[in-house]
Scaffold this active site. Structure first.
Site, PDB file in Angstrom:
ATOM      1  N   GLY A   1     -58.310  59.845 -20.330  1.00  0.00           N
ATOM      2  CA  GLY A   1     -59.187  58.773 -20.601  1.00  0.00           C
ATOM      3  C   GLY A   1     -59.351  58.550 -22.024  1.00  0.00           C
ATOM      4  O   GLY A   1     -59.108  57.394 -22.349  1.00  0.00           O
TER       5      GLY A   1
ATOM      6  N   ASP B   1     -50.270  58.927 -22.273  1.00  0.00           N
ATOM      7  CA  ASP B   1     -51.500  58.252 -22.518  1.00  0.00           C
ATOM      8  C   ASP B   1     -51.271  57.313 -23.281  1.00  0.00           C
ATOM      9  O   ASP B   1     -51.858  56.173 -23.670  1.00  0.00           O
ATOM     10  CB  ASP B   1     -52.473  59.333 -22.776  1.00  0.00           C
ATOM     11  CG  ASP B   1     -52.838  60.420 -21.660  1.00  0.00           C
ATOM     12  OD1 ASP B   1     -52.583  60.008 -20.674  1.00  0.00           O
ATOM     13  OD2 ASP B   1     -53.109  61.533 -22.293  1.00  0.00           O
TER      14      ASP B   1
HETATM   15  O1  RIB Z   1     -52.233  63.613 -21.098  1.00  0.00           O
HETATM   16  C1  RIB Z   1     -52.966  64.872 -21.913  1.00  0.00           C
HETATM   17  C2  RIB Z   1     -54.242  65.149 -21.783  1.00  0.00           C
HETATM   18  O2  RIB Z   1     -54.275  65.740 -20.361  1.00  0.00           O
HETATM   19  C3  RIB Z   1     -54.861  66.314 -22.593  1.00  0.00           C
HETATM   20  O3  RIB Z   1     -55.337  65.460 -23.613  1.00  0.00           O
HETATM   21  C4  RIB Z   1     -55.716  67.098 -21.606  1.00  0.00           C
HETATM   22  O4  RIB Z   1     -57.266  66.740 -21.929  1.00  0.00           O
HETATM   23  C5  RIB Z   1     -55.491  66.407 -20.089  1.00  0.00           C
HETATM   24  O5  RIB Z   1     -56.395  65.689 -19.829  1.00  0.00           O
END
Ligand code: RIB
Length: 289
Positions: A39, A238
């Site tokens: 997030g 992300d």
């Molecule tokens: O997608 C990477 C993330 O996955 C990391 O930052 C770790 O905290 C997990 O949530």
């Protein structure tokens, strides 16, 4: 405006010659820490892409530094609450090829305040966006509230759980998964991606790019990845998701949003860390030029 009900983790990175097997003990060659959580990483990516993001989340009393880090990146942190549970953390092991293995301790991420979530989303307007991942509590409630107010609801379905996806599907505008997860979901629901009951499905394929499926038009748009030599792939998904949502929310076409997201993800894998590795829009534009 993009609302992001998202995890906030302290990431602890351990660089290893290779990832450990069952029962094996290995010594790390390097160790570092930073802001992470799917997030939080996505909020940082949205802010660095130049869009407005309000993060809804929770940390323990030991998590003030993570909120400061988010605020420094340009994220609205006013709706991050303090929980009596400890701040979530992640143990991230990275091998010589930049691949990783991650263990998370959810802590405060599973202690989202229902009243805060409802209050913040009640300020949302039709056309705003809600982004969710599978690392917090209150996902289904938030998705239903936002869909009821005509917000666009995006679910970045990681860590993947087919039942969680099935629960959220009726509220979603956009579902984001990797290709393994798309296969698993198709098997559980007995239907192929283009027949899922959600308007758009984005399937990420790592070094082979991503496919944007428009299930109403029954059309698929494929965008290639940029070839780079990775040093750490953690958080690249992300970065990609944050840039896609930022682009769509500011009126870009899926093609433009995905191309920028692919560039941002390519830059991020050439750097170490998670939130700290996410490039700014100026860096992305320079890369594309
Ligand atoms: O997608 C990477 C993330 O996955 C990391 O930052 C770790 O905290 C997990 O949530």
């Amino acid at each position: 405006m993009i609302y992001n009900l998202g995890s906030i983790n302290a990431d602890y990175f351990y660089r290893l010659p290779r990832l450990p097997g069952p029962g094996e003990t290995l010594a790390a060659t390097e160790m570092s820490s930073g802001l992470g959580g799917k997030g939080a990483n996505q909020s940082v990516a949205i802010a660095r892409a130049g869009a407005e993001v309000c993060h809804i989340g929770a940390v323990g009393g030991d998590g003030r530094w993570l909120i400061e880090h988010l605020a420094e990146a340009g994220v609205d942190t006013r709706n991050i609450q303090f929980s009596t549970r400890p701040t979530a953390h992640a143990i991230v092991m990275i091998d010589g090829q930049g691949e990783n293995q991650i263990v998370i301790f959810p802590g405060a991420n599973f202690d989202q305040c229902p009243d805060t979530v409802a209050k913040v989303l009640s300020e949302g307007r039709p056309g705003d966006w809600l982004l969710l991942q599978n690392e917090t509590s209150q996902q289904a409630e938030a998705a239903a509230l936002a869909a009821g107010r005509d917000l666009n609801v995006v679910y970045s379905a990681a860590p993947f759980d087919a039942d969680a996806v099935a629960r959220l599907l009726p509220s979603l505008t956009l579902l984001i998964m990797n290709e393994v997860e798309a296969g698993q979901l198709a098997e559980v629901l007995g239907t192929q991606v283009l027949h899922l009951p959600v308007a758009n499905v984005l399937v990420t394929k790592g070094a082979r790019g991503a496919d944007w499926h428009d299930t109403r038009l029954m059309q698929t748009l494929s965008v290639p990845a940029f070839p780079v030599a990775p040093v750490d792939t953690t958080g690249a998904g992300d970065t990609f998701t944050g840039y896609v949502v930022a682009g769509l929310s500011t009126g870009s076409s899926p093609q433009t949003a995905l191309r920028r997201a692919a560039a941002a993800a390519a830059i991020s894998v050439t750097r170490t860390g998670t939130a700290d590795a996410i490039p700014t829009i100026a860096e992305v534009e320079a890369f594309l030029a």
